[in-house]
Design a protein around this motif. Structure first.
Motif, PDB file in Angstrom:
ATOM      1  N   PRO A 149      -2.220   0.740  -9.613  1.00  0.00           N
ATOM      2  CA  PRO A 149      -2.760   0.011  -8.386  1.00  0.00           C
ATOM      3  C   PRO A 149      -0.971  -1.108  -8.263  1.00  0.00           C
ATOM      4  O   PRO A 149      -0.175  -0.849  -8.820  1.00  0.00           O
ATOM      5  CB  PRO A 149      -2.989  -0.851  -8.834  1.00  0.00           C
ATOM      6  CG  PRO A 149      -2.865  -0.746 -10.467  1.00  0.00           C
ATOM      7  CD  PRO A 149      -2.604   0.746 -10.161  1.00  0.00           C
ATOM      8  N   ASN A 150      -1.340  -1.302  -6.643  1.00  0.00           N
ATOM      9  CA  ASN A 150      -0.280  -2.119  -5.585  1.00  0.00           C
ATOM     10  C   ASN A 150      -1.626  -3.590  -5.596  1.00  0.00           C
ATOM     11  O   ASN A 150      -2.799  -3.198  -5.699  1.00  0.00           O
ATOM     12  CB  ASN A 150       0.263  -1.330  -5.053  1.00  0.00           C
ATOM     13  CG  ASN A 150      -0.759  -0.519  -3.818  1.00  0.00           C
ATOM     14  OD1 ASN A 150      -1.997  -1.524  -3.471  1.00  0.00           O
ATOM     15  ND2 ASN A 150      -1.052   0.706  -3.722  1.00  0.00           N
TER      16      ASN A 150
ATOM     17  N   CYS B  13     -12.279   5.189   0.978  1.00  0.00           N
ATOM     18  CA  CYS B  13     -11.126   5.922   0.380  1.00  0.00           C
ATOM     19  C   CYS B  13     -11.688   7.624   0.599  1.00  0.00           C
ATOM     20  O   CYS B  13     -10.747   8.489   0.413  1.00  0.00           O
ATOM     21  CB  CYS B  13     -11.428   5.763  -1.637  1.00  0.00           C
ATOM     22  SG  CYS B  13      -9.988   7.062  -2.330  1.00  0.00           S
TER      23      CYS B  13
ATOM     24  N   MET C 209       0.868  -1.290   0.006  1.00  0.00           N
ATOM     25  CA  MET C 209      -0.329  -0.184  -0.518  1.00  0.00           C
ATOM     26  C   MET C 209       1.368   1.437   0.037  1.00  0.00           C
ATOM     27  O   MET C 209       2.488   0.857   0.199  1.00  0.00           O
ATOM     28  CB  MET C 209      -1.193   0.009   1.249  1.00  0.00           C
ATOM     29  CG  MET C 209      -0.362   0.242   2.449  1.00  0.00           C
ATOM     30  SD  MET C 209      -1.618  -0.120   3.907  1.00  0.00           S
ATOM     31  CE  MET C 209      -2.913   0.565   3.622  1.00  0.00           C
TER      32      MET C 209
ATOM     33  N   ASN D  85      -4.579   5.046  -7.076  1.00  0.00           N
ATOM     34  CA  ASN D  85      -5.033   3.795  -7.087  1.00  0.00           C
ATOM     35  C   ASN D  85      -5.550   2.769  -8.520  1.00  0.00           C
ATOM     36  O   ASN D  85      -5.634   1.375  -8.215  1.00  0.00           O
ATOM     37  CB  ASN D  85      -5.724   2.848  -5.320  1.00  0.00           C
ATOM     38  CG  ASN D  85      -4.913   3.237  -4.355  1.00  0.00           C
ATOM     39  OD1 ASN D  85      -4.391   2.516  -4.265  1.00  0.00           O
ATOM     40  ND2 ASN D  85      -5.363   4.313  -3.622  1.00  0.00           N
TER      41      ASN D  85
ATOM     42  N   SER E 106      -5.085  -2.506  -3.679  1.00  0.00           N
ATOM     43  CA  SER E 106      -5.732  -0.899  -4.536  1.00  0.00           C
ATOM     44  C   SER E 106      -7.247  -1.199  -4.348  1.00  0.00           C
ATOM     45  O   SER E 106      -7.534  -0.028  -4.760  1.00  0.00           O
ATOM     46  CB  SER E 106      -5.066  -0.680  -6.161  1.00  0.00           C
ATOM     47  OG  SER E 106      -3.766   0.226  -5.550  1.00  0.00           O
TER      48      SER E 106
ATOM     49  N   TYR F 237     -10.428  -1.185  -9.488  1.00  0.00           N
ATOM     50  CA  TYR F 237      -9.136  -2.833  -9.839  1.00  0.00           C
ATOM     51  C   TYR F 237      -9.827  -3.069  -8.834  1.00  0.00           C
ATOM     52  O   TYR F 237     -10.123  -3.418  -7.940  1.00  0.00           O
ATOM     53  CB  TYR F 237      -8.249  -1.407  -8.942  1.00  0.00           C
ATOM     54  CG  TYR F 237      -6.988  -2.364  -8.804  1.00  0.00           C
ATOM     55  CD1 TYR F 237      -6.641  -2.745 -10.050  1.00  0.00           C
ATOM     56  CD2 TYR F 237      -7.035  -3.034  -7.659  1.00  0.00           C
ATOM     57  CE1 TYR F 237      -4.814  -3.513 -10.306  1.00  0.00           C
ATOM     58  CE2 TYR F 237      -5.373  -4.191  -7.880  1.00  0.00           C
ATOM     59  CZ  TYR F 237      -5.000  -3.924  -9.124  1.00  0.00           C
ATOM     60  OH  TYR F 237      -3.716  -5.121  -9.090  1.00  0.00           O
TER      61      TYR F 237
ATOM     62  N   SER G 163     -10.127   0.937  -4.250  1.00  0.00           N
ATOM     63  CA  SER G 163     -10.272   1.789  -5.771  1.00  0.00           C
ATOM     64  C   SER G 163     -11.575   0.846  -6.287  1.00  0.00           C
ATOM     65  O   SER G 163     -11.377  -0.332  -6.346  1.00  0.00           O
ATOM     66  CB  SER G 163      -9.442   2.054  -7.282  1.00  0.00           C
ATOM     67  OG  SER G 163     -10.172   1.854  -7.830  1.00  0.00           O
TER      68      SER G 163
END
Length: 210
Positions: free
Chosen positions: A78-79, A104, A38, A74, A82, A89, A86
């Motif tokens: 993205p990770n 968020c 993150m 995100n 994410s 995603y 989001s």
């Protein structure tokens, strides 16, 4: 200053703080610092300062701007986790939907509101000018922890198993991981926020009252 001029000035000031948030958010390794699983962040600092300068309503708007940059970041960069920030995603069948929007936006909107009232409550309770810097520092810490605690606990209560699966950790160990993130990321972020809000806030509030 008449009402129209005051309103215009307020909107310009709101736009300036919003621009600072956006610039920080999309400057690599400044607003969002990638940690792999993150992002750490310091974007809550202009939200806190903006709320102290402009008031809690505009502070809430600035928190919303912060939330929007988090959603965009995100989604576009993205990770592993994410999906908790989001709804656009997904990781396999794991997706955020409305829950990701709650995480968020709600904690970020509350950052400035909490910081504003903590600052004014301490000043009213103490009735001493000597606590001015201390109240700014505590407001910064409170605003920062509002973000960290609500986001991380929101992840735990709203995503639980999905977050555990994405990070490949046992479900019964999840809250220990959450507490570790709060300790390793949240506490340093809060300390930095306290120091910067005290230093910068003293200047901008003095300008406000000139």
């Amino acid at each position: 200053m008449n009402n129209k001029s005051g309103t215009t000035l307020g909107l310009v000031q709101l736009a300036l703080f919003s621009a600072i948030i956006i610039i920080m958010a999309f400057t690599p390794y400044l607003g969002y610092i990638p940690l792999g699983f993150m992002n750490a962040t310091i974007i809550h600092i202009p939200v806190i300062l903006g709320s102290l300068y402009l008031g809690p309503k505009k502070g809430a708007i600035l928190g919303g701007v912060f939330g929007m940059t988090s959603l965009l970041n995100n989604t576009l960069n993205p990770n592993l986790t994410s999906f908790v920030f989001s709804p656009f995603y997904n990781v396999g069948e794991i997706h955020g939907g409305l829950r990701s929007l709650i995480i968020c936006f709600i904690p970020r909107i509350l950052i400035g509101i909490v910081a504003y009232y903590v600052y004014h409550f301490i000043n009213m309770a103490s009735k001493s000018k000597n606590t001015h810097v201390i109240s700014l520092a505590i407001a910064g810490i409170a605003g920062s922890f509002t973000n960290t605690l609500l986001v991380m606990n929101g992840i735990y209560f709203l995503f639980g198993t999905s977050y555990s699966d994405a990070r490949n950790i046992a479900a019964d160990s999840l809250y220990k991981v959450i507490l570790t993130v709060i300790a390793t990321n949240g506490i340093p972020e809060a300390i930095v926020a306290g120091i910067l809000v005290a230093a910068i806030g003293k200047i901008i509030l003095k300008i406000k009252h000139i």
